[in-house]
Design a protein around this motif. Structure first.
Motif, PDB file in Angstrom:
ATOM      1  N   VAL A 124       0.862  -1.180   0.000  1.00 29.26           N
ATOM      2  CA  VAL A 124       0.000   0.000   0.000  1.00 29.26           C
ATOM      3  C   VAL A 124       0.898   1.230   0.000  1.00 29.26           C
ATOM      4  O   VAL A 124       1.908   1.266   0.698  1.00 29.26           O
ATOM      5  CB  VAL A 124      -0.906   0.032   1.261  1.00 29.26           C
ATOM      6  CG1 VAL A 124      -1.720   1.310   1.318  1.00 29.26           C
ATOM      7  CG2 VAL A 124      -1.816  -1.165   1.306  1.00 29.26           C
ATOM      8  N   HIS A 125       0.542   2.222  -0.801  1.00 36.58           N
ATOM      9  CA  HIS A 125       1.240   3.509  -0.798  1.00 36.58           C
ATOM     10  C   HIS A 125       0.318   4.544  -1.431  1.00 36.58           C
ATOM     11  O   HIS A 125      -0.630   4.192  -2.132  1.00 36.58           O
ATOM     12  CB  HIS A 125       2.583   3.412  -1.538  1.00 36.58           C
ATOM     13  CG  HIS A 125       2.468   2.889  -2.933  1.00 36.58           C
ATOM     14  ND1 HIS A 125       2.195   3.698  -4.019  1.00 36.58           N
ATOM     15  CD2 HIS A 125       2.577   1.631  -3.426  1.00 36.58           C
ATOM     16  CE1 HIS A 125       2.154   2.961  -5.112  1.00 36.58           C
ATOM     17  NE2 HIS A 125       2.375   1.707  -4.781  1.00 36.58           N
ATOM     18  N   PRO A 126       0.552   5.819  -1.187  1.00 42.64           N
ATOM     19  CA  PRO A 126      -0.305   6.843  -1.787  1.00 42.64           C
ATOM     20  C   PRO A 126      -0.193   6.836  -3.306  1.00 42.64           C
ATOM     21  O   PRO A 126       0.813   6.406  -3.855  1.00 42.64           O
ATOM     22  CB  PRO A 126       0.267   8.159  -1.231  1.00 42.64           C
ATOM     23  CG  PRO A 126       1.124   7.777  -0.091  1.00 42.64           C
ATOM     24  CD  PRO A 126       1.584   6.378  -0.332  1.00 42.64           C
ATOM     25  N   GLY A 127      -1.225   7.302  -3.987  1.00 41.38           N
ATOM     26  CA  GLY A 127      -1.174   7.490  -5.429  1.00 41.38           C
ATOM     27  C   GLY A 127      -2.055   6.558  -6.221  1.00 41.38           C
ATOM     28  O   GLY A 127      -2.972   5.926  -5.692  1.00 41.38           O
ATOM     29  N   ARG A 128      -1.761   6.498  -7.523  1.00 41.90           N
ATOM     30  CA  ARG A 128      -2.478   5.633  -8.454  1.00 41.90           C
ATOM     31  C   ARG A 128      -1.449   4.909  -9.287  1.00 41.90           C
ATOM     32  O   ARG A 128      -0.334   5.382  -9.466  1.00 41.90           O
ATOM     33  CB  ARG A 128      -3.421   6.434  -9.354  1.00 41.90           C
ATOM     34  CG  ARG A 128      -4.537   7.115  -8.562  1.00 41.90           C
ATOM     35  CD  ARG A 128      -5.661   7.591  -9.444  1.00 41.90           C
ATOM     36  NE  ARG A 128      -6.454   6.542 -10.068  1.00 41.90           N
ATOM     37  CZ  ARG A 128      -7.369   5.798  -9.458  1.00 41.90           C
ATOM     38  NH1 ARG A 128      -7.604   5.969  -8.173  1.00 41.90           N
ATOM     39  NH2 ARG A 128      -8.068   4.891 -10.113  1.00 41.90           N
ATOM     40  N   GLU A 129      -1.828   3.755  -9.816  1.00 45.90           N
ATOM     41  CA  GLU A 129      -0.934   2.983 -10.661  1.00 45.90           C
ATOM     42  C   GLU A 129      -1.691   2.584 -11.917  1.00 45.90           C
ATOM     43  O   GLU A 129      -2.905   2.381 -11.882  1.00 45.90           O
ATOM     44  CB  GLU A 129      -0.453   1.747  -9.906  1.00 45.90           C
ATOM     45  CG  GLU A 129       0.771   1.119 -10.481  1.00 45.90           C
ATOM     46  CD  GLU A 129       1.371   0.103  -9.514  1.00 45.90           C
ATOM     47  OE1 GLU A 129       1.562  -1.040  -9.961  1.00 45.90           O
ATOM     48  OE2 GLU A 129       1.630   0.439  -8.353  1.00 45.90           O
TER      49      GLU A 129
END
Length: 196
Positions: A124-129
């Motif tokens: 899990v980490h901030p942002g979009r992929e």
């Protein structure tokens, strides 16, 4: 063999090109950057020396940065020759340069079933992929769901959802775009992993 244009010629072409792309006349751009139309015309045509105190307001009026306006136009900046980075079950090729536009990193990844089970741990980490499958079938784990992504299909998701990408029934090749947080979470762990 191509002949390189002097940087001031490239800057003049960029100013004119950006102005025309916006559909602006010399008068319209001149009013936005507080220069006379004749001064701007002489800058664009090379009949006047380009001064830094003129470039800053011109760049601002054209909604670009001074850095982008004066960056090198050398051919070596065009072609990227990615070097593979290997870990067990995964090879990564960086297809963008460090410090790329808007902090976005583009990479090609080849994932094989030999990838260790722990490597597919949900992260899990901030942002979009975003990724698209070039060949094979990708197994995208999003929280409790498992989604098979076929060649030609793409996936985009919030990286705040626990996620992992693996290979389903053989190798898979994907093209992926990471923001800064995604690059740190996915690519720096690849670089830190021991080589076989």
């Amino acid at each position: 063999m191509t002949q390189e244009l002097p940087l001031d010629t490239v800057i003049r072409q960029r100013i004119r090109g950006l102005r025309l792309a916006r559909g602006w006349s010399l008068d319209a751009l001149a009013a936005r950057c507080y220069l006379s139309p004749s001064t701007l015309s002489r800058i664009e045509t090379g009949h006047r020396r380009i001064a830094l105190d003129q470039l800053v307001p011109i760049a601002r009026a054209l909604d670009t940065t001074l850095d982008q306006l004066v960056e090198s136009a050398e051919d070596e900046d065009v072609v990227i020759r990615p070097q593979p980075s290997h870990t067990r079950g995964m090879t990564t090729w960086l297809l963008s340069r460090e410090g790329a536009v808007h902090g976005v990193t583009v990479a090609k990844m080849r994932i094989t079933p030999e990838r260790p089970a722990g490597a597919e741990q949900l992260g899990v980490h901030p942002g979009r992929e975003w990724f698209t499958v070039l060949s094979g079938t990708a197994r995208l784990r999003l929280g409790e769901r498992t989604i098979l992504v076929q060649p030609g299909d793409a996936a985009e998701f919030s990286t705040m959802v626990p996620h992992a990408i693996g290979a389903q029934d053989g190798p898979v090749e994907i093209l992926t775009i990471f923001d800064h947080d995604g690059e740190r979470a996915h690519l720096h762990t690849v670089e830190a992993a021991p080589r076989p």
